[in-house]
Write a protein that holds these residues in place. Sequence first.
Motif, short mmCIF file in Angstrom:
data_model
loop_
_atom_site.label_atom_id
_atom_site.label_comp_id
_atom_site.label_asym_id
_atom_site.label_seq_id
_atom_site.Cartn_x
_atom_site.Cartn_y
_atom_site.Cartn_z
N VAL A 149 1.02 -0.93 -0.12
CA VAL A 149 -0.22 0.08 0.07
C VAL A 149 0.86 0.76 -0.12
O VAL A 149 0.23 2.01 -0.98
CB VAL A 149 -0.75 0.04 1.44
N THR A 151 3.40 1.96 -1.46
CA THR A 151 4.85 1.94 -2.81
C THR A 151 2.84 1.86 -3.80
O THR A 151 3.59 1.73 -5.17
CB THR A 151 5.53 1.48 -2.52
N GLY A 152 1.81 1.66 -3.78
CA GLY A 152 0.61 1.79 -4.72
C GLY A 152 0.74 0.78 -5.20
O GLY A 152 0.00 0.27 -6.68
N SER A 153 1.41 -0.28 -5.01
CA SER A 153 0.93 -1.58 -5.42
C SER A 153 -0.48 -2.13 -4.84
O SER A 153 -0.89 -2.52 -4.01
CB SER A 153 2.36 -2.36 -5.38
N ALA A 154 -1.23 -2.97 -5.93
CA ALA A 154 -2.28 -3.84 -5.91
C ALA A 154 -2.45 -5.41 -5.43
O ALA A 154 -2.60 -5.32 -6.74
CB ALA A 154 -3.31 -3.27 -6.22
N THR A 164 -6.05 -3.88 -2.94
CA THR A 164 -6.97 -2.98 -3.95
C THR A 164 -8.06 -1.92 -3.07
O THR A 164 -8.28 -0.93 -3.26
CB THR A 164 -7.91 -4.50 -5.07
N MET A 216 -6.28 0.62 -0.91
CA MET A 216 -6.39 2.13 -1.61
C MET A 216 -7.80 2.46 -1.96
O MET A 216 -7.54 3.91 -2.82
CB MET A 216 -5.49 1.14 -3.30
N ASN A 275 7.94 2.95 5.39
CA ASN A 275 7.00 2.53 4.66
C ASN A 275 5.76 3.02 5.52
O ASN A 275 4.27 3.91 5.17
CB ASN A 275 6.23 1.12 4.56
N GLN A 286 5.19 6.50 4.98
CA GLN A 286 4.53 7.38 4.19
C GLN A 286 3.27 6.91 4.28
O GLN A 286 2.28 7.66 3.32
CB GLN A 286 5.02 6.24 3.32
N ASP A 320 0.27 9.86 3.41
CA ASP A 320 -0.85 9.44 2.93
C ASP A 320 -2.62 9.36 3.71
O ASP A 320 -3.13 9.04 2.88
CB ASP A 320 -0.79 8.37 2.40
N TYR A 380 -3.17 6.63 6.44
CA TYR A 380 -3.45 5.99 7.03
C TYR A 380 -2.86 6.10 8.11
O TYR A 380 -2.60 6.88 9.12
CB TYR A 380 -3.23 5.01 6.58
#
Length: 187
Positions: free
Chosen positions: A99, A101-104, A110, A113, A138, A141, A145, A147
């Motif tokens: 999450v 790094t924006g990966s799903a 998914t 995000m 992380n 970050q 973001d 969270y």
Amino acid sequence: MDEHKKKARILIGVSGSVDIVLLPKYLQTIKANIDCTLTVLMTKSAEVFIPATTIALFADRVISGEKPEDWPTDKPSRIIADHDIVAVMPATANTLAAVATGSAPNRLATIIMAATYPVLFFPVMGASMWEKPAVRRNVQQLREDGYQVVEPVWHENFDVSLARMVGHPSFPSPEDVIAILRDNIGS
């Protein structure tokens, strides 16, 4: 409680960690203390530690696996629409990294995000992992973001493979988890 007030719709995201064995106690406590519908979404790695059929004893609904035939009822947009909050318990270093790094790589990431409501992470991992600069970056970050990453509580357990007691970051007390959830759902 006002009888017209809508039940909280809580989604517990579960990633694979040895402390997943503690999850049934937390699910029972949530159900006993918050008027809610409780759905558990398990990653494939979570099911390595505890079967979805066991978790189903403690929740209103369990979603597991990544099978395409499940998507008509369990696609991410439907799951997101059916909930008001996501709490990831346990949140592994892998889930945090995905999450951050924006990966799903899976349905849980998914959903996290794409969620437009509070997402809380309850990190659980080995002590040396928690202290690694990459994990700390992380976590920072994720917080930047928007969270909420809940500080873990250190627990001592006997590690059979090492034949000694070891400490590691784990879940806060069930009562603290209830308070954190209530603060984020407004109940």
